[in-house]
Design a protein around this motif. Structure first.
Motif, PDB file in Angstrom:
ATOM      1  N   ASN A 107       0.828  -1.395   0.029  1.00  0.00           N
ATOM      2  CA  ASN A 107      -0.112  -0.035   0.019  1.00  0.00           C
ATOM      3  C   ASN A 107       1.058   1.325   0.184  1.00  0.00           C
ATOM      4  O   ASN A 107       1.892   1.346   0.632  1.00  0.00           O
ATOM      5  N   ASN A 108       0.390   2.279  -1.013  1.00  0.00           N
ATOM      6  CA  ASN A 108       1.136   3.428  -0.960  1.00  0.00           C
ATOM      7  C   ASN A 108       2.582   3.522  -1.677  1.00  0.00           C
ATOM      8  O   ASN A 108       3.368   4.364  -1.521  1.00  0.00           O
ATOM      9  N   SER A 109       3.097   2.341  -1.979  1.00  0.00           N
ATOM     10  CA  SER A 109       4.271   2.171  -2.692  1.00  0.00           C
ATOM     11  C   SER A 109       4.125   2.883  -4.122  1.00  0.00           C
ATOM     12  O   SER A 109       3.155   3.298  -4.625  1.00  0.00           O
ATOM     13  N   GLU A 110       5.451   3.188  -4.660  1.00  0.00           N
ATOM     14  CA  GLU A 110       5.380   3.815  -6.043  1.00  0.00           C
ATOM     15  C   GLU A 110       4.735   2.978  -7.095  1.00  0.00           C
ATOM     16  O   GLU A 110       3.934   3.695  -7.832  1.00  0.00           O
ATOM     17  N   ARG A 111       4.969   1.648  -6.796  1.00  0.00           N
ATOM     18  CA  ARG A 111       4.417   0.717  -8.019  1.00  0.00           C
ATOM     19  C   ARG A 111       2.683   0.783  -7.652  1.00  0.00           C
ATOM     20  O   ARG A 111       2.055   0.655  -8.716  1.00  0.00           O
ATOM     21  N   ASP A 112       2.502   0.843  -6.443  1.00  0.00           N
ATOM     22  CA  ASP A 112       1.187   0.879  -6.436  1.00  0.00           C
ATOM     23  C   ASP A 112       0.455   1.885  -6.762  1.00  0.00           C
ATOM     24  O   ASP A 112      -0.892   1.878  -7.419  1.00  0.00           O
ATOM     25  N   ASP A 113       1.040   3.046  -6.803  1.00  0.00           N
ATOM     26  CA  ASP A 113       0.582   4.316  -7.491  1.00  0.00           C
ATOM     27  C   ASP A 113       0.212   4.034  -8.987  1.00  0.00           C
ATOM     28  O   ASP A 113      -0.408   4.524  -9.796  1.00  0.00           O
ATOM     29  N   HIS A 114       1.483   3.406  -9.430  1.00  0.00           N
ATOM     30  CA  HIS A 114       1.246   3.207 -10.901  1.00  0.00           C
ATOM     31  C   HIS A 114       0.162   2.262 -11.129  1.00  0.00           C
ATOM     32  O   HIS A 114      -0.442   2.291 -12.107  1.00  0.00           O
ATOM     33  N   VAL A 115      -0.077   1.249 -10.369  1.00  0.00           N
ATOM     34  CA  VAL A 115      -1.222   0.334 -10.370  1.00  0.00           C
ATOM     35  C   VAL A 115      -2.295   0.986 -10.510  1.00  0.00           C
ATOM     36  O   VAL A 115      -3.505   0.801 -11.269  1.00  0.00           O
ATOM     37  N   LYS A 116      -2.565   2.026  -9.561  1.00  0.00           N
ATOM     38  CA  LYS A 116      -3.943   2.782  -9.626  1.00  0.00           C
ATOM     39  C   LYS A 116      -4.364   3.365 -10.868  1.00  0.00           C
ATOM     40  O   LYS A 116      -5.278   3.487 -11.460  1.00  0.00           O
ATOM     41  N   LEU A 117      -3.238   4.182 -11.351  1.00  0.00           N
ATOM     42  CA  LEU A 117      -3.443   4.836 -12.580  1.00  0.00           C
ATOM     43  C   LEU A 117      -3.652   3.886 -13.675  1.00  0.00           C
ATOM     44  O   LEU A 117      -4.466   4.184 -14.603  1.00  0.00           O
ATOM     45  N   ALA A 118      -3.058   2.860 -13.815  1.00  0.00           N
ATOM     46  CA  ALA A 118      -2.980   1.694 -14.898  1.00  0.00           C
ATOM     47  C   ALA A 118      -4.654   1.121 -14.596  1.00  0.00           C
ATOM     48  O   ALA A 118      -5.391   1.075 -15.873  1.00  0.00           O
ATOM     49  N   VAL A 119      -5.313   0.806 -13.411  1.00  0.00           N
ATOM     50  CA  VAL A 119      -6.382   0.384 -13.533  1.00  0.00           C
ATOM     51  C   VAL A 119      -7.615   1.442 -13.813  1.00  0.00           C
ATOM     52  O   VAL A 119      -8.463   0.942 -14.507  1.00  0.00           O
ATOM     53  N   LEU A 120      -7.276   2.606 -13.432  1.00  0.00           N
ATOM     54  CA  LEU A 120      -8.209   3.771 -13.784  1.00  0.00           C
ATOM     55  C   LEU A 120      -8.125   3.926 -15.481  1.00  0.00           C
ATOM     56  O   LEU A 120      -9.241   3.983 -16.044  1.00  0.00           O
ATOM     57  N   CYS A 121      -7.096   3.795 -16.047  1.00  0.00           N
ATOM     58  CA  CYS A 121      -6.860   3.919 -17.326  1.00  0.00           C
ATOM     59  C   CYS A 121      -7.629   3.023 -18.160  1.00  0.00           C
ATOM     60  O   CYS A 121      -8.211   3.129 -19.240  1.00  0.00           O
ATOM     61  N   GLY A 122      -6.958   1.783 -17.783  1.00  0.00           N
ATOM     62  CA  GLY A 122      -7.438   0.658 -18.373  1.00  0.00           C
ATOM     63  C   GLY A 122      -9.236   0.563 -18.599  1.00  0.00           C
ATOM     64  O   GLY A 122      -9.874   0.248 -19.366  1.00  0.00           O
ATOM     65  N   SER A 123      -9.748   0.875 -17.271  1.00  0.00           N
ATOM     66  CA  SER A 123     -11.086   0.927 -16.999  1.00  0.00           C
ATOM     67  C   SER A 123     -11.927   1.711 -17.926  1.00  0.00           C
ATOM     68  O   SER A 123     -12.841   1.547 -18.520  1.00  0.00           O
ATOM     69  N   VAL A 124     -11.136   2.903 -17.993  1.00  0.00           N
ATOM     70  CA  VAL A 124     -11.843   4.087 -18.967  1.00  0.00           C
ATOM     71  C   VAL A 124     -11.702   3.915 -20.296  1.00  0.00           C
ATOM     72  O   VAL A 124     -12.887   4.042 -20.958  1.00  0.00           O
ATOM     73  N   ILE A 125     -10.738   3.101 -20.829  1.00  0.00           N
ATOM     74  CA  ILE A 125     -10.757   2.768 -22.335  1.00  0.00           C
ATOM     75  C   ILE A 125     -11.582   1.773 -22.515  1.00  0.00           C
ATOM     76  O   ILE A 125     -12.296   1.489 -23.607  1.00  0.00           O
ATOM     77  N   ALA A 126     -11.728   0.591 -21.603  1.00  0.00           N
ATOM     78  CA  ALA A 126     -12.468  -0.334 -21.782  1.00  0.00           C
ATOM     79  C   ALA A 126     -13.891   0.297 -21.780  1.00  0.00           C
ATOM     80  O   ALA A 126     -15.015  -0.378 -22.827  1.00  0.00           O
ATOM     81  N   ALA A 127     -14.339   1.050 -20.879  1.00  0.00           N
ATOM     82  CA  ALA A 127     -15.573   1.751 -21.109  1.00  0.00           C
ATOM     83  C   ALA A 127     -16.204   2.423 -22.262  1.00  0.00           C
ATOM     84  O   ALA A 127     -17.133   2.133 -22.892  1.00  0.00           O
ATOM     85  N   LEU A 128     -15.165   3.116 -22.622  1.00  0.00           N
ATOM     86  CA  LEU A 128     -15.257   3.796 -24.051  1.00  0.00           C
ATOM     87  C   LEU A 128     -15.278   2.869 -25.093  1.00  0.00           C
ATOM     88  O   LEU A 128     -16.288   3.347 -26.129  1.00  0.00           O
ATOM     89  N   LEU A 129     -14.676   1.828 -25.178  1.00  0.00           N
ATOM     90  CA  LEU A 129     -14.789   1.057 -26.381  1.00  0.00           C
ATOM     91  C   LEU A 129     -16.054   0.245 -26.270  1.00  0.00           C
ATOM     92  O   LEU A 129     -16.915   0.205 -27.370  1.00  0.00           O
ATOM     93  N   ALA A 130     -16.694  -0.256 -25.212  1.00  0.00           N
ATOM     94  CA  ALA A 130     -17.918  -0.737 -25.078  1.00  0.00           C
ATOM     95  C   ALA A 130     -18.858   0.334 -25.344  1.00  0.00           C
ATOM     96  O   ALA A 130     -20.036  -0.150 -25.961  1.00  0.00           O
ATOM     97  N   THR A 131     -18.890   1.507 -25.132  1.00  0.00           N
ATOM     98  CA  THR A 131     -19.702   2.278 -25.470  1.00  0.00           C
ATOM     99  C   THR A 131     -20.267   2.601 -26.827  1.00  0.00           C
ATOM    100  O   THR A 131     -21.039   2.604 -27.430  1.00  0.00           O
ATOM    101  N   VAL A 132     -18.908   2.400 -27.596  1.00  0.00           N
ATOM    102  CA  VAL A 132     -19.195   2.628 -29.163  1.00  0.00           C
ATOM    103  C   VAL A 132     -19.789   1.137 -29.688  1.00  0.00           C
ATOM    104  O   VAL A 132     -20.767   1.469 -30.489  1.00  0.00           O
ATOM    105  N   VAL A 133     -19.464   0.163 -29.136  1.00  0.00           N
ATOM    106  CA  VAL A 133     -19.830  -1.103 -29.637  1.00  0.00           C
ATOM    107  C   VAL A 133     -21.492  -1.156 -29.087  1.00  0.00           C
ATOM    108  O   VAL A 133     -22.506  -1.543 -29.821  1.00  0.00           O
ATOM    109  N   LEU A 134     -21.848  -0.956 -27.942  1.00  0.00           N
ATOM    110  CA  LEU A 134     -23.064  -1.092 -27.372  1.00  0.00           C
ATOM    111  C   LEU A 134     -24.161  -0.147 -27.764  1.00  0.00           C
ATOM    112  O   LEU A 134     -25.353  -0.469 -27.994  1.00  0.00           O
TER     113      LEU A 134
END
Length: 452
Positions: free
Chosen positions: A394-421
């Motif tokens: 928790n709160n390590s440098e890589r943990d911060d990178h993980v949080k950003l990656a999860v947020l970015c990946g989720s947003v990208i997936a949601a946007l692509l799903a929006t286009v298709v659905l």
């Protein structure tokens, strides 16, 4: 993480139209249940999103030190080894309620739902397993390719995060679905919900098996006593919340002390809730498990998970944090896993069931719908962030990178799903308008009448 299954309903294995139809129309009770559930989960998803955005804004404001101070404030008795930070209390304590609800959902599904029929269970299980395995594989491949030249210990540390992109956050996914595809057939929504239940079961197993460093067997055995007391109280129809809270809190404390992540206690408590198939199958009755789930769900979706999100999502982006995350092999692997792995995995698992059982997709649906849902399954948040904390600290440098990656990946997936659905939403709006207009006096569309 998470999610809720469709209710138990006696229906043919692959829909009412054909023995070899995938994702056929369910019962009227199921359609109503899914509609009601969507309201709760959609509101919860909106609150969750608001909490995450608030944390990001605060963590990147001039007052970011105040956010870190609040998150890291330690409270609790030291003598009981419960002197934990507020962020840890949210992850270990509040999320236990989320997993308690998940445990009840699992129990209802396995006893009286789709997962009790192996023919009907084949589809969501295959889709969920594929949707977990492929993201993990792509994470490992991506991280390995990006880490060429690094030492073996460095690569080994990165690969501890292999399970991060495997989870689907059903609250976020349903919130997106409610906005972009309001007229999607209930069969598809039920499929997404049931898939999320299996996804949760796999995630819980992964946490217990792969992210537990050591286990104190004495504390684990001690947890059996309050778990048995919880089960006994429920069997005797004793539902006083204060009485039930005693064994529940003791079980949580003992599991926490054992070294296994405390959220596992929530799952065990949920699985011990009595479920009657006869009552679950009766559309005129509400089982105890269903009532308990409905009481806990607003607290879980409206408070427990958003508070966890608030403390987990507050990563500082300003000052080069985003650029640093882009160079982190673990972060890139997470984005690839969520966006590509989940979509291909869920779609591939569904296609495999159709291919090897010689079943066909229901005539009212298209594979485009399944592809859209598969993309939406890449919206990960709650469990992904939890696994990230367990993997990298928790709160390590890589943990911060993980949080950003999860947020970015989720947003990208949601946007692509929006286009298709969105391409299919207008079609289903017209279909639903025709069916809704054809009502009998009891208010049930004629298309469901044969199931009453």
């Amino acid at each position: 993480m998470s999610h809720s299954p469709a209710p138990a309903n006696p229906s043919p294995p692959y829909g009412k139209h054909s023995r070899n139809r995938l994702l056929g129309r369910g019962s009227w009770r199921e359609a109503r249940y899914v509609t009601d559930l969507l309201r709760t989960e959609t509101v919860g998803g909106a609150i969750l999103l608001g909490a995450a955005v608030a944390a990001l804004l605060w963590a990147n404001s001039p007052w970011r030190d105040g956010y870190a101070t609040l998150r890291d404030t330690v409270v609790g008795p030291h003598a009981l080894h419960l002197d934990l930070s507020l962020g840890t209390w949210a992850a270990d304590g509040l999320l236990a309620v989320f997993f308690l609800v998940a445990g009840i959902e699992l129990k209802r599904e396995f006893v009286a739902g789709d997962l009790s029929d192996r023919r009907k269970a084949a589809l969501p299980i295959a889709a969920a397993v594929s949707g977990v395995a492929l993201p993990a594989i792509l994470f490992v491949v991506t991280a390995t390719l990006m880490s060429r030249g690094d030492s073996g210990s460095e690569l080994g540390g990165i690969l501890r995060g292999w399970a991060i992109p495997t989870a689907t956050d059903i609250a976020f996914a349903l919130a997106v679905l409610a906005v972009i595809a309001t007229h999607l057939p209930s069969a598809l929504r039920s499929f997404l919900l049931t898939l999320a239940v299996v996804d949760d079961l796999i995630a819980i197993t992964i946490i217990a098996l792969f992210y537990t460093d050591s286990v104190n067997l004495l504390w684990l055995l001690a947890a059996v006593v309050p778990l048995a007391a919880w089960r006994l109280l429920l069997k005797r129809k004793i539902t006083n919340p204060f009485l039930l809270a005693v064994p529940a809190l003791l079980a949580w404390g003992f599991v926490h002390a054992s070294g296994i992540h405390a959220t596992v206690a929530g799952v065990l408590l949920g699985l011990l809730v009595p479920v009657s198939r006869e009552v679950e199958d009766d559309p005129e009755r509400h089982s105890f498990a269903e009532r308990l789930e409905h009481k806990l769900r607003p607290f879980s979706a409206g408070f427990a998970v958003p508070v966890f999100a608030f403390f987990a999502a507050g990563v500082t982006v300003v000052g080069g944090g985003f650029g640093s995350a882009l160079r982190d092999a673990a972060a890139v692997g997470i984005v690839v896993g969520l966006v590509v792995g989940k979509a291909v995995g869920v779609l591939g698992g569904t296609w495999a069931v159709a291919r090897f059982t010689r079943a066909e997709l229901d005539e009212d649906l298209a594979w485009t719908d399944v592809f859209g849902l598969s993309l939406l399954a890449g919206v990960g948040f709650t469990v992904s962030l939890l696994v990230g904390e367990l993997a990298f600290g928790n709160n390590s440098e890589r943990d911060d990178h993980v949080k950003l990656a999860v947020l970015c990946g989720s947003v990208i997936a949601a946007l692509l799903a929006t286009v298709v659905l969105r391409l299919r939403n207008r079609h289903y709006r017209l279909v639903e308008a025709r069916e809704t207009a054809d009502l009998d006096r009891d208010g049930v569309p004629d298309v469901y009448q044969s199931e009453r």
